[in-house]
Scaffold this motif. Structure first.
Motif, PDB file in Angstrom:
ATOM      1  N   ALA B  29       0.817  -1.211   0.000  1.00  0.00           N
ATOM      2  CA  ALA B  29       0.000   0.000   0.000  1.00  0.00           C
ATOM      3  C   ALA B  29       0.849   1.258   0.000  1.00  0.00           C
ATOM      4  O   ALA B  29       1.938   1.295   0.574  1.00  0.00           O
ATOM      5  CB  ALA B  29      -0.890   0.029   1.240  1.00  0.00           C
ATOM      6  N   HIS B  30       0.329   2.273  -0.649  1.00  0.00           N
ATOM      7  CA  HIS B  30       0.886   3.624  -0.557  1.00  0.00           C
ATOM      8  C   HIS B  30       0.421   4.232   0.774  1.00  0.00           C
ATOM      9  O   HIS B  30      -0.664   3.884   1.250  1.00  0.00           O
ATOM     10  CB  HIS B  30       0.364   4.448  -1.738  1.00  0.00           C
ATOM     11  CG  HIS B  30       0.987   5.807  -1.834  1.00  0.00           C
ATOM     12  ND1 HIS B  30       0.487   6.891  -1.156  1.00  0.00           N
ATOM     13  CD2 HIS B  30       2.059   6.252  -2.518  1.00  0.00           C
ATOM     14  CE1 HIS B  30       1.240   7.951  -1.428  1.00  0.00           C
ATOM     15  NE2 HIS B  30       2.198   7.594  -2.250  1.00  0.00           N
ATOM     16  N   PRO B  31       1.214   5.117   1.354  1.00  0.00           N
ATOM     17  CA  PRO B  31       0.773   5.775   2.591  1.00  0.00           C
ATOM     18  C   PRO B  31      -0.629   6.393   2.487  1.00  0.00           C
ATOM     19  O   PRO B  31      -1.338   6.466   3.491  1.00  0.00           O
ATOM     20  CB  PRO B  31       1.837   6.857   2.808  1.00  0.00           C
ATOM     21  CG  PRO B  31       3.077   6.282   2.210  1.00  0.00           C
ATOM     22  CD  PRO B  31       2.612   5.502   1.005  1.00  0.00           C
ATOM     23  N   SER B  56       4.309   0.986  -0.974  1.00  0.00           N
ATOM     24  CA  SER B  56       4.507   1.197  -2.410  1.00  0.00           C
ATOM     25  C   SER B  56       4.382   2.686  -2.693  1.00  0.00           C
ATOM     26  O   SER B  56       3.617   3.387  -2.045  1.00  0.00           O
ATOM     27  CB  SER B  56       3.476   0.415  -3.214  1.00  0.00           C
ATOM     28  OG  SER B  56       2.227   1.060  -3.164  1.00  0.00           O
ATOM     29  N   SER B  57       5.156   3.156  -3.646  1.00  0.00           N
ATOM     30  CA  SER B  57       5.137   4.581  -3.976  1.00  0.00           C
ATOM     31  C   SER B  57       5.756   4.775  -5.342  1.00  0.00           C
ATOM     32  O   SER B  57       6.918   4.437  -5.562  1.00  0.00           O
ATOM     33  CB  SER B  57       5.941   5.356  -2.931  1.00  0.00           C
ATOM     34  OG  SER B  57       6.428   6.568  -3.472  1.00  0.00           O
ATOM     35  N   ASN B  58       4.979   5.320  -6.265  1.00  0.00           N
ATOM     36  CA  ASN B  58       5.549   5.589  -7.579  1.00  0.00           C
ATOM     37  C   ASN B  58       6.553   6.726  -7.535  1.00  0.00           C
ATOM     38  O   ASN B  58       7.479   6.777  -8.343  1.00  0.00           O
ATOM     39  CB  ASN B  58       4.445   5.872  -8.604  1.00  0.00           C
ATOM     40  CG  ASN B  58       3.928   4.572  -9.196  1.00  0.00           C
ATOM     41  OD1 ASN B  58       4.672   3.583  -9.274  1.00  0.00           O
ATOM     42  ND2 ASN B  58       2.675   4.551  -9.589  1.00  0.00           N
ATOM     43  N   GLU B  59       6.385   7.622  -6.588  1.00  0.00           N
ATOM     44  CA  GLU B  59       7.366   8.697  -6.426  1.00  0.00           C
ATOM     45  C   GLU B  59       8.724   8.093  -6.023  1.00  0.00           C
ATOM     46  O   GLU B  59       9.763   8.511  -6.534  1.00  0.00           O
ATOM     47  CB  GLU B  59       6.861   9.672  -5.359  1.00  0.00           C
ATOM     48  CG  GLU B  59       7.428  11.063  -5.447  1.00  0.00           C
ATOM     49  CD  GLU B  59       6.889  11.919  -6.587  1.00  0.00           C
ATOM     50  OE1 GLU B  59       5.781  11.643  -7.107  1.00  0.00           O
ATOM     51  OE2 GLU B  59       7.595  12.860  -6.983  1.00  0.00           O
ATOM     52  N   ILE B  89      -2.179  -8.922  -0.578  1.00  0.00           N
ATOM     53  CA  ILE B  89      -3.248  -7.944  -0.813  1.00  0.00           C
ATOM     54  C   ILE B  89      -2.596  -6.665  -1.324  1.00  0.00           C
ATOM     55  O   ILE B  89      -1.822  -6.022  -0.609  1.00  0.00           O
ATOM     56  CB  ILE B  89      -4.038  -7.646   0.480  1.00  0.00           C
ATOM     57  CG1 ILE B  89      -4.757  -8.916   0.957  1.00  0.00           C
ATOM     58  CG2 ILE B  89      -5.040  -6.511   0.256  1.00  0.00           C
ATOM     59  CD1 ILE B  89      -5.426  -8.774   2.323  1.00  0.00           C
ATOM     60  N   SER B  90      -2.875  -6.314  -2.563  1.00  0.00           N
ATOM     61  CA  SER B  90      -2.268  -5.136  -3.164  1.00  0.00           C
ATOM     62  C   SER B  90      -3.311  -4.031  -3.270  1.00  0.00           C
ATOM     63  O   SER B  90      -4.358  -4.221  -3.877  1.00  0.00           O
ATOM     64  CB  SER B  90      -1.724  -5.498  -4.547  1.00  0.00           C
ATOM     65  OG  SER B  90      -1.090  -4.391  -5.123  1.00  0.00           O
ATOM     66  N   VAL B 127      -4.181 -13.991  -3.981  1.00  0.00           N
ATOM     67  CA  VAL B 127      -3.830 -12.605  -4.290  1.00  0.00           C
ATOM     68  C   VAL B 127      -5.093 -11.803  -4.531  1.00  0.00           C
ATOM     69  O   VAL B 127      -6.020 -12.286  -5.191  1.00  0.00           O
ATOM     70  CB  VAL B 127      -2.955 -12.552  -5.569  1.00  0.00           C
ATOM     71  CG1 VAL B 127      -2.714 -11.122  -6.000  1.00  0.00           C
ATOM     72  CG2 VAL B 127      -1.633 -13.276  -5.328  1.00  0.00           C
ATOM     73  N   SER B 128      -5.142 -10.597  -3.990  1.00  0.00           N
ATOM     74  CA  SER B 128      -6.247  -9.710  -4.326  1.00  0.00           C
ATOM     75  C   SER B 128      -5.740  -8.299  -4.582  1.00  0.00           C
ATOM     76  O   SER B 128      -4.904  -7.787  -3.847  1.00  0.00           O
ATOM     77  CB  SER B 128      -7.298  -9.698  -3.215  1.00  0.00           C
ATOM     78  OG  SER B 128      -8.469  -9.050  -3.674  1.00  0.00           O
ATOM     79  N   LEU B 129      -6.262  -7.707  -5.651  1.00  0.00           N
ATOM     80  CA  LEU B 129      -5.934  -6.328  -6.019  1.00  0.00           C
ATOM     81  C   LEU B 129      -7.158  -5.473  -5.770  1.00  0.00           C
ATOM     82  O   LEU B 129      -8.238  -5.778  -6.283  1.00  0.00           O
ATOM     83  CB  LEU B 129      -5.542  -6.271  -7.497  1.00  0.00           C
ATOM     84  CG  LEU B 129      -5.352  -4.878  -8.104  1.00  0.00           C
ATOM     85  CD1 LEU B 129      -4.141  -4.170  -7.505  1.00  0.00           C
ATOM     86  CD2 LEU B 129      -5.201  -4.979  -9.628  1.00  0.00           C
TER      87      LEU B 129
END
Lengths: 355, 355
Positions: B29-31, B56-59, B89-90, B127-129
């Motif tokens: 997860a992103h913050p 996760s962070s695209n930055e 879990i994404s 897996v779950s998105l």
């Protein structure tokens, strides 16, 4: 981004953990420390290492522990992750330091016990513990965020090689010492460090650092000491602690506040009445007490003693350090005091022997 | 905390990934999705499983990729973590969907290639998105945050067993079908799904879901189709796509915008001109196009076709699905259209055969 965050990241990567191409790196951070994580990804990318970030959150831990209840198991996936890693950078800095207030201490202990195998693995890795200046930590220290940011980064962004070299003078002297004496108001304490192994804490495992520490001989502390600075335990501050030692053991104690809490610390187990550490703080950019031991114990012109267990590497080969479940540091201001090694003055009234 | 976040977490844990005592769980997860992470720790604690969260962070990815440059290596520590885990879990939901804008596509591809072994491992796990409704994603969808929250949670908080049972009628029918025909304005398309294996996508691997999909026979698509809804690629929208097929291959194409981009997609490789998927959306709580394929392809009263690779499990045993490096879904509104299976009407003008 504040340029100091980039400098902080560079020191972590280059000095503290010496990250090299191909290293498998774990960062551990609360979302509040996101900017330092970003800066680390820059630096780690440049060095062609491989970072992942574990999100830490006491609010999440609280939710998990309260719902789970007793019976925690070691998380095997985390074990495998750590086993396959070279570097672990742990960033302190939450958004609420009271998140765990509601969680019973027994539950926290059980959880810690289930995670002990992880702690054991970390001792073989390049590990660094640092602080990101968050609003909650500033509040706990009694400062504005800006003032706290200045405080944190001033104490972190230093020439650590220079600190290392300066502290090396102290470490070498301590390694050759039999008896340490601390004197001051209500204080005349004798410790033996004969054969013990002093450590130069120079910004690697703790950032900031600025400390030389050693395990005293557990049976050989004699005399009395008064600590000017409070002990912070479970959010409570014990002020004005006085301890008296005979044969290494605390035989009398008092404090200006929370005397019962002090007594309960001393009664934890047999080792809780003996010393596990003598530390000498040298970081003068840590110029005030902020209720955060990562900083407080490194304050310039202070010494601290820890009741409880000795860090194994600070115990001399073939000797025994103190054993206990606790390790409670208590700090003494040396701006009005004196410390000698076998009679030679090392610190006196706020200056070190090299000054 | 919004009660819907707790419900979202419960569905993820109970229905999507069926978490049980002792499971090693990874959350990603992103913050920005922090609240859903907190709710998951509650639920996972209650079930006595063991969660960790990867930030996760695209930055951060952008910073890392740009500094690193080509030559990415597979992160071994992440491999070991995933190998030792049961559930992944994404959570989608960043604070800036344009974070990667500056990163060359070639670098993104190299990075993805180095991480392919991870993707392969995930296919054997639960897996779950899912999506957390962040301000940036609301902005991308052209909605206020509150409107977008309603949209996301309406589409997620459903009785998925009921969805499963309803879709099962469709899946069974599709499994017995040879020829699918789609009719409408500028549309008369014939696909063969003979022997293929349709999948009931019921909120397990994707949350939200609401879709039955299957791999068409790659050589057997004939006719033409007009897509009412745009294809979003690299932030650009290709409107009014028309495709004409002969022997399974696109032999003519046009669009109202970005025709060159459409052409470049079709020219990616040999398989890019053939179909890898026929999907039928059933989730009527997804009642508008939000430029987010996790939602768009499940819209009620739509069908979609994907140019490119077929999901292996949707290919029938002993048969070949389409191969390609791409998988580009394009959606057709069926509120004015008709779909038949071997001549039997399945959808027509916004209603399904079971209505």
């Amino acid at each position: 981004m504040d340029e100091r965050i980039r400098k902080h990241a560079k020191i972590l990567v280059d000095w503290s953990t010496e990250i090299e191409e191909g290293d498998n790196v774990i960062i551990r951070a609360h979302p509040s420390a996101y900017e330092l994580v970003l800066a680390l990804y820059n630096e780690i990318g440049e060095r062609k290492a491989k970072p992942i970030t574990l999100m830490s959150s006491n609010e999440a831990n609280r939710a998990y522990m309260l719902e789970h209840g007793e019976g925690f198991k070691t998380p095997e996936h985390l074990i495998e992750l750590v086993k396959a890693s070279d570097v672990f950078i742990s960033i302190r800095g939450d958004d609420n330091l009271a998140s765990m207030a509601e969680v019973p201490g027994s539950l926290v202990s059980s959880h810690a016990l289930a995670n002990q195998p992880l702690m054991d693995l970390l001792s073989d890795m390049r590990v660094s513990l640092t602080q990101f200046p968050t609003a909650s930590q500033a509040q706990f220290a009694g400062m504005s965020l800006e003032e706290y940011q200045n405080f944190v980064w001033n104490s972190i962004i230093r020439d650590w090689q220079e600190v290392h070299d300066m502290q090396e003078l102290l470490r070498e002297k301590l390694a050759d010492t039999d008896e340490v004496c601390i004197e001051g108001a209500d204080t005349e304490l004798y410790l033996s460090v004969k054969g013990m192994n002093p450590i130069n804490s120079d910004g690697k495992h703790n950032l900031p650092s600025g400390e030389v520490y050693v395990a005293p001989v557990p049976e050989k502390t004699e005399g009395k000491i008064y600590f000017d600075l409070p002990v912070v335990q479970s959010g409570r501050e014990i002020h004005g602690v006085k301890l008296e030692f005979e044969g290494g053991e605390v035989v009398d104690h008092s404090s200006d506040s929370h005397e019962e809490l002090l007594a309960s610390i001393l009664d934890t187990d047999d080792g809780a009445r003996r010393l596990g550490e003598l530390g000498i703080g040298t970081n003068r950019d840590i110029n005030r007490f902020t209720r955060n031991m990562l900083f407080d114990e490194k304050m310039g012109d202070t010494v601290h003693l820890a009741l409880g267990f000795a860090v194994p590497k600070s115990v001399g080969e073939g000797l025994q350090g103190n054993k206990s479940a606790i390790h409670v540091d208590i700090i003494k201001d040396m701006k009005k005091g004196k410390m000698t090694f076998d009679g030679e003055t090392i610190m006196e009234n706020g200056s070190y022997f090299w000054e």
